[in-house]
Design an enzyme around this catalytic site. Sequence first.
Site, short mmCIF file in Angstrom:
data_model
loop_
_atom_site.label_atom_id
_atom_site.label_comp_id
_atom_site.label_asym_id
_atom_site.label_seq_id
_atom_site.Cartn_x
_atom_site.Cartn_y
_atom_site.Cartn_z
N CYS A 179 0.92 -0.95 -0.21
CA CYS A 179 0.17 0.11 -0.66
C CYS A 179 1.10 1.34 -0.21
O CYS A 179 1.70 1.02 0.86
CB CYS A 179 -0.99 -0.27 1.20
N HIS A 215 -8.88 -3.80 -2.99
CA HIS A 215 -8.01 -2.15 -1.62
C HIS A 215 -8.51 -1.31 -1.00
O HIS A 215 -8.87 -0.57 -0.95
CB HIS A 215 -6.48 -2.50 -2.60
N GLU A 216 -8.87 -0.71 -3.44
CA GLU A 216 -9.28 0.74 -3.28
C GLU A 216 -10.27 0.80 -2.31
O GLU A 216 -10.82 2.46 -1.42
CB GLU A 216 -9.25 1.68 -4.77
N HIS A 234 -10.48 0.58 1.66
CA HIS A 234 -9.60 2.28 1.75
C HIS A 234 -11.21 2.92 2.32
O HIS A 234 -10.98 3.93 3.35
CB HIS A 234 -8.87 3.08 0.85
#
Length: 191
Positions: A89, A131-132, A135
């Site tokens: 990351c 992953h995004e 976030h």
Amino acid sequence: MSKRPIVRFGDPVLVSPTTPVTRFDRHTRALVDDLLDTVDEPGHAGVAAPQIGVGLRVFSYRVDGAIGYVINPEIAELSEEVQDDEEGCLSVPGLWFPTRRAMHATVRGVDLRNEPVTVSGSGLMARALQHETDHLDGTVYLDRLEAETRRRALREVRRSDWFLSADAPASPSPLSAPGTARLPGAFGGTG
């Protein structure tokens, strides 16, 4: 439009769920432009708005020549087939750990005209989409690690020279400098 510095692990913006975008105006366009400029760097596969200090539900991606963004994304579909590759990351520079993700993923959201958009992919693209979106939900990939690996990862984070204490200011990511990214896309590979 400008490339923005990456917020580091330890900053509260990274663990706070984001607010959906409700205004599609010049400010939203400027945010999307900044996310696209920031992701368009070697070693960047995705950048979520919290990673540049903005608590809105938007991310950009750049994987295998495809570059784009999604506003108000939600995971629409995940395959049962999984991948266990190393993941990193930009907000946790220099550290990579095996992270289980779905092999195929689909995200649905909207564009700058508030028109529906769907992005799907396999492998690295699926990893980036998951992953995004994490976030934007206030989740950092370290939270997804197996218990023992997570303990080891957090020890390594605390030993890192970039680690933010609660009162330290955010600083630009060393991965922003040309030629310093280790993994292509910051998610997997051997750059």
